[in-house]
Motif scaffolding. Structure first.
Motif, PDB file in Angstrom:
ATOM      1  N   ARG A   1     -13.500   0.113  -1.774  1.00 15.26           N
ATOM      2  CA  ARG A   1     -14.553  -0.891  -1.808  1.00 15.26           C
ATOM      3  C   ARG A   1     -15.123  -1.067  -0.403  1.00 15.26           C
ATOM      4  O   ARG A   1     -14.493  -0.688   0.580  1.00 15.26           O
ATOM      5  CB  ARG A   1     -14.006  -2.230  -2.321  1.00 15.26           C
ATOM      6  CG  ARG A   1     -13.469  -2.171  -3.743  1.00 15.26           C
ATOM      7  CD  ARG A   1     -14.573  -1.853  -4.747  1.00 15.26           C
ATOM      8  NE  ARG A   1     -14.057  -1.771  -6.119  1.00 15.26           N
ATOM      9  CZ  ARG A   1     -13.707  -0.665  -6.723  1.00 15.26           C
ATOM     10  NH1 ARG A   1     -13.774   0.504  -6.071  1.00 15.26           N
ATOM     11  NH2 ARG A   1     -13.272  -0.677  -7.971  1.00 15.26           N
ATOM     12  N   PHE A   2     -16.293  -1.679  -0.328  1.00 18.53           N
ATOM     13  CA  PHE A   2     -16.969  -1.815   0.960  1.00 18.53           C
ATOM     14  C   PHE A   2     -16.105  -2.565   1.970  1.00 18.53           C
ATOM     15  O   PHE A   2     -16.137  -2.266   3.167  1.00 18.53           O
ATOM     16  CB  PHE A   2     -18.314  -2.527   0.773  1.00 18.53           C
ATOM     17  CG  PHE A   2     -19.109  -2.637   2.038  1.00 18.53           C
ATOM     18  CD1 PHE A   2     -19.765  -1.531   2.573  1.00 18.53           C
ATOM     19  CD2 PHE A   2     -19.188  -3.849   2.706  1.00 18.53           C
ATOM     20  CE1 PHE A   2     -20.485  -1.636   3.748  1.00 18.53           C
ATOM     21  CE2 PHE A   2     -19.906  -3.953   3.881  1.00 18.53           C
ATOM     22  CZ  PHE A   2     -20.566  -2.847   4.405  1.00 18.53           C
ATOM     23  N   TRP A   3     -15.328  -3.540   1.504  1.00 15.66           N
ATOM     24  CA  TRP A   3     -14.532  -4.326   2.449  1.00 15.66           C
ATOM     25  C   TRP A   3     -13.433  -3.504   3.124  1.00 15.66           C
ATOM     26  O   TRP A   3     -12.910  -3.925   4.163  1.00 15.66           O
ATOM     27  CB  TRP A   3     -13.928  -5.556   1.760  1.00 15.66           C
ATOM     28  CG  TRP A   3     -13.050  -5.274   0.580  1.00 15.66           C
ATOM     29  CD1 TRP A   3     -13.409  -5.246  -0.726  1.00 15.66           C
ATOM     30  CD2 TRP A   3     -11.634  -5.001   0.595  1.00 15.66           C
ATOM     31  NE1 TRP A   3     -12.332  -4.973  -1.539  1.00 15.66           N
ATOM     32  CE2 TRP A   3     -11.234  -4.824  -0.750  1.00 15.66           C
ATOM     33  CE3 TRP A   3     -10.692  -4.907   1.609  1.00 15.66           C
ATOM     34  CZ2 TRP A   3      -9.918  -4.545  -1.097  1.00 15.66           C
ATOM     35  CZ3 TRP A   3      -9.373  -4.626   1.271  1.00 15.66           C
ATOM     36  CH2 TRP A   3      -8.998  -4.442  -0.064  1.00 15.66           C
ATOM     37  N   HIS A   4     -13.108  -2.354   2.553  1.00 20.11           N
ATOM     38  CA  HIS A   4     -12.133  -1.488   3.216  1.00 20.11           C
ATOM     39  C   HIS A   4     -12.627  -1.051   4.598  1.00 20.11           C
ATOM     40  O   HIS A   4     -11.822  -0.850   5.513  1.00 20.11           O
ATOM     41  CB  HIS A   4     -11.847  -0.248   2.362  1.00 20.11           C
ATOM     42  CG  HIS A   4     -10.922  -0.530   1.217  1.00 20.11           C
ATOM     43  ND1 HIS A   4     -11.319  -0.429  -0.105  1.00 20.11           N
ATOM     44  CD2 HIS A   4      -9.628  -0.918   1.184  1.00 20.11           C
ATOM     45  CE1 HIS A   4     -10.308  -0.724  -0.894  1.00 20.11           C
ATOM     46  NE2 HIS A   4      -9.269  -1.031  -0.145  1.00 20.11           N
ATOM     47  N   LEU A   5     -13.945  -0.904   4.747  1.00 17.90           N
ATOM     48  CA  LEU A   5     -14.491  -0.491   6.046  1.00 17.90           C
ATOM     49  C   LEU A   5     -14.143  -1.504   7.126  1.00 17.90           C
ATOM     50  O   LEU A   5     -13.851  -1.129   8.269  1.00 17.90           O
ATOM     51  CB  LEU A   5     -16.005  -0.310   5.932  1.00 17.90           C
ATOM     52  CG  LEU A   5     -16.737   0.154   7.206  1.00 17.90           C
ATOM     53  CD1 LEU A   5     -16.174   1.485   7.690  1.00 17.90           C
ATOM     54  CD2 LEU A   5     -18.229   0.265   6.940  1.00 17.90           C
ATOM     55  N   GLY A   6     -14.161  -2.789   6.778  1.00 21.28           N
ATOM     56  CA  GLY A   6     -13.772  -3.814   7.740  1.00 21.28           C
ATOM     57  C   GLY A   6     -12.317  -3.688   8.151  1.00 21.28           C
ATOM     58  O   GLY A   6     -11.979  -3.821   9.337  1.00 21.28           O
TER      59      GLY A   6
ATOM     60  N   ILE B   1     -17.560   8.154   3.756  1.00 21.82           N
ATOM     61  CA  ILE B   1     -16.333   8.261   2.971  1.00 21.82           C
ATOM     62  C   ILE B   1     -16.410   7.370   1.737  1.00 21.82           C
ATOM     63  O   ILE B   1     -16.042   7.778   0.625  1.00 21.82           O
ATOM     64  CB  ILE B   1     -15.113   7.902   3.837  1.00 21.82           C
ATOM     65  CG1 ILE B   1     -14.809   9.055   4.803  1.00 21.82           C
ATOM     66  CG2 ILE B   1     -13.883   7.591   2.977  1.00 21.82           C
ATOM     67  CD1 ILE B   1     -13.687   8.774   5.772  1.00 21.82           C
ATOM     68  N   LEU B   2     -16.906   6.143   1.907  1.00 18.55           N
ATOM     69  CA  LEU B   2     -17.046   5.245   0.767  1.00 18.55           C
ATOM     70  C   LEU B   2     -18.010   5.812  -0.277  1.00 18.55           C
ATOM     71  O   LEU B   2     -17.753   5.730  -1.481  1.00 18.55           O
ATOM     72  CB  LEU B   2     -17.541   3.875   1.236  1.00 18.55           C
ATOM     73  CG  LEU B   2     -16.558   3.028   2.051  1.00 18.55           C
ATOM     74  CD1 LEU B   2     -17.252   1.777   2.569  1.00 18.55           C
ATOM     75  CD2 LEU B   2     -15.327   2.666   1.239  1.00 18.55           C
TER      76      LEU B   2
END
Length: 217
Positions: free
Chosen positions: A137-142, A198-199
């Motif tokens: 999910r996008f929050w993984h980038l954080g 990657i996402l």
């Protein structure tokens, strides 16, 4: 997760590159009659070495590891994908910012190639072929960004304390804090770009596999 024979070779290459680099650093320290412990601290003060250690650990668990909490953590898509982003950053930053600054020879050339070129390529291949897709999910980038951000903070603190910075583009003594901050943000932006790629690939591959499973029913 099925095992792939090539992962054994990849894991061995990963630890071999690290071993050669650590040996060369310790040999130089021994010849200079300097502290070997200090040499170990110095070599593991590089983002390249830390990230390659994570890469070799993941590949080792994938190739040889017995079931354990550590193996489940390292091989989870979120963790493996974050490490993939970090090792891709190592390769990109080295090629763009550092490769032209020196021309290693002999064993140092071998370590350099393994750590900056071969292992990033092998780990990205591992991520693409082996790591399950569709759960990111996008929050993984954080979360992934915490690793390079904390490393940067540590490198600045350590450099302030001992007067030595691991990379020239964060050398406060030469560049000043303002330019170093600009450089760090540029590197972080590159990391975000890699992470977003990657996402996107994870989502695309996960959707494609889900459609294939649906059609096979």
């Amino acid at each position: 997760m099925p095992r792939h024979p090539w992962l054994s070779l990849a894991a061995i290459l990963g630890w071999s590159g690290l071993s050669v680099q650590v040996y060369l650093v310790l040999l130089a320290r021994w010849q200079e009659q300097a502290s070997l412990i200090g040499g170990l601290i110095n070599v593991f003060g590089f983002f390249t070495i830390l990230t390659n250690t994570l890469v070799a650990s993941v590949l080792s668990y994938a190739a040889f590891g017995h079931p354990s909490a550590a193996k489940r953590w390292f091989l989870s898509p979120a963790v493996s994908s974050g490490i993939a982003a970090s090792i891709a950053l190592v390769a990109l930053a080295y090629s763009l910012l550092l490769r032209h600054l020196w021309h290693p020879q002999g064993w140092q050339w071998l370590a350099d190639e393994l750590l900056h070129d071969v292992m990033p390529l092998l780990f990205v291949m591992y991520w693409w072929r082996v790591v399950p897709k569709g759960s990111l999910r996008f929050w993984h980038l954080g979360l992934w960004s915490l690793y390079p951000a904390l490393y940067f903070a540590f490198a600045l603190w350590r450099g302030h304390e001992i007067g030595v910075y691991p990379y020239p583009f964060i050398d406060v003594a030469e560049l000043g804090y303002a330019q170093v901050l600009v450089n760090a943000l540029a590197v972080l932006a590159g990391f975000w770009g890699i992470g977003l790629l990657i996402l996107s690939l994870d989502r695309w591959q996960g959707r494609r596999l889900a459609e294939a499973r649906a059609h096979s029913r």
